[in-house]
Design a protein around this motif. Structure first.
Motif, PDB file in Angstrom:
ATOM      1  N   THR A   1      51.443  49.787 -17.864  1.00 49.69           N
ATOM      2  CA  THR A   1      50.495  48.672 -17.869  1.00 49.69           C
ATOM      3  C   THR A   1      49.867  48.579 -19.251  1.00 49.69           C
ATOM      4  OG1 THR A   1      48.473  49.900 -17.312  1.00 49.69           O
ATOM      5  CG2 THR A   1      49.917  49.291 -15.490  1.00 49.69           C
TER       6      THR A   1
ATOM      7  N   ILE B   1      47.020  47.265  -9.937  1.00 51.78           N
ATOM      8  CA  ILE B   1      46.128  47.840 -10.942  1.00 51.78           C
ATOM      9  C   ILE B   1      45.613  46.746 -11.862  1.00 51.78           C
ATOM     10  CG2 ILE B   1      45.997  49.384 -12.942  1.00 51.78           C
ATOM     11  CD1 ILE B   1      48.070  51.161 -11.561  1.00 51.78           C
TER      12      ILE B   1
ATOM     13  N   LEU C   1      38.365  53.100 -14.317  1.00 53.46           N
ATOM     14  CA  LEU C   1      39.688  53.301 -14.892  1.00 53.46           C
ATOM     15  C   LEU C   1      39.861  54.741 -15.359  1.00 53.46           C
ATOM     16  CD1 LEU C   1      42.373  52.052 -15.770  1.00 53.46           C
ATOM     17  CD2 LEU C   1      41.279  51.377 -17.926  1.00 53.46           C
TER      18      LEU C   1
ATOM     19  N   ARG D   1      51.926  54.342 -16.133  1.00 53.96           N
ATOM     20  CA  ARG D   1      51.977  53.256 -15.155  1.00 53.96           C
ATOM     21  C   ARG D   1      52.588  51.978 -15.699  1.00 53.96           C
ATOM     22  NH1 ARG D   1      49.486  54.354 -10.415  1.00 53.96           N
ATOM     23  NH2 ARG D   1      50.983  52.733  -9.859  1.00 53.96           N
TER      24      ARG D   1
ATOM     25  N   TYR E   1      43.149  44.389 -10.028  1.00 52.09           N
ATOM     26  CA  TYR E   1      41.810  44.970  -9.877  1.00 52.09           C
ATOM     27  C   TYR E   1      41.044  44.937 -11.198  1.00 52.09           C
ATOM     28  CZ  TYR E   1      41.718  46.888  -5.110  1.00 52.09           C
ATOM     29  OH  TYR E   1      41.648  47.028  -3.743  1.00 52.09           O
TER      30      TYR E   1
ATOM     31  N   PHE F   1      43.223  53.574  -3.918  1.00 57.07           N
ATOM     32  CA  PHE F   1      43.419  54.649  -4.890  1.00 57.07           C
ATOM     33  C   PHE F   1      43.108  56.031  -4.320  1.00 57.07           C
ATOM     34  CE2 PHE F   1      43.100  50.922  -7.592  1.00 57.07           C
ATOM     35  CZ  PHE F   1      44.093  51.160  -8.527  1.00 57.07           C
TER      36      PHE F   1
ATOM     37  N   ASN G   1      51.723  48.496 -10.067  1.00 53.05           N
ATOM     38  CA  ASN G   1      51.150  48.110 -11.354  1.00 53.05           C
ATOM     39  C   ASN G   1      50.445  46.767 -11.275  1.00 53.05           C
ATOM     40  OD1 ASN G   1      52.280  50.441 -12.259  1.00 53.05           O
ATOM     41  ND2 ASN G   1      53.828  49.497 -13.554  1.00 53.05           N
TER      42      ASN G   1
END
Length: 210
Positions: free
Chosen positions: A188, A7, A28, A186, A10, A58, A4
């Motif tokens: 997030t 992610i 995304l 996830r 990024y 990914f 996470n």
């Protein structure tokens, strides 16, 4: 599996420094499973490694296409499956060596939208007819402000007909749902941040007149 924290790094730090928010949101949406392919326009040479690392992390397939010279930079075509690049390889044109139709198919645009865009005369602006139709639907209360907001999540120009535009609204709502589900899976807040930024800068009059 990507952590996470990676992610968030990024999408909240690295990518926004390089690409516009629309392209970051497209990436995304890609990793959320809501689109088959993405095109990053005019990737600078010094940013190629970032794109390569992102795709490796990914588990995405990547092709840089188009020449690099004093006037142009190549585009980065990104997809989940290697087979998706076949539609680009079988075409020839001026859009990163591909035809507009092939790029539209690679990105997963509806067939009727691809045909509408590719059949537009050079001196016409496809988006203008679309905006005029949307304005009429909005003024007749067929569409409301929430519908217009969700049209921002649609990255193609729909055919300027009622049924196509309503279908585009549905696609936008489905895309938002997928992004929010990605956040839940996830754990997030990345999608929430991108959606909030998009909706907070939304202006009805500007959208209809642009």
């Amino acid at each position: 599996m990507v952590e996470n924290s990676d992610i968030e790094k990024y999408f909240l730090q690295i990518l926004p420094e390089i690409f516009p928010s629309d392209e970051c949101r497209a990436l995304l949406t890609l990793i959320a499973g809501e689109r088959p392919g993405v095109l990053l326009m005019s990737v600078q040479e010094e940013d190629e490694k970032v794109v390569e690392n992102f795709c490796n992390d990914f588990n995405l397939e990547l092709r840089f296409m188009g020449e690099r010279n004093e006037l142009f930079e190549p585009g980065a075509f990104i997809a989940h499956e290697e087979d998706r690049f076949s539609v680009l390889e079988e075409s020839h044109g001026k859009f990163y060596t591909c035809s507009d139709e092939a790029v539209g198919k690679f990105l997963g645009y509806p067939e009727d939208a691809i045909k509408f865009y590719s059949s537009t005369e050079e001196d016409e602006i496809p988006g203008q007819k679309f905006r005029e139709k949307v304005k009429g639907l909005f003024e007749r209360d067929v569409l409301d402000e929430e519908d217009l907001k969700h049209l921002q999540l649609v990255d193609y120009v729909p055919r300027p007909e009622k049924e196509n535009i309503i279908e585009a609204v549905k696609r936008g709502k489905k895309k938002e749902k997928s992004l929010r589900q990605f956040d839940e899976r996830r754990e997030t807040r990345v999608a929430e941040i991108y959606l909030r930024e998009l909706y907070e800068r939304f202006d009805v009059e500007e959208f209809l007149s642009s």
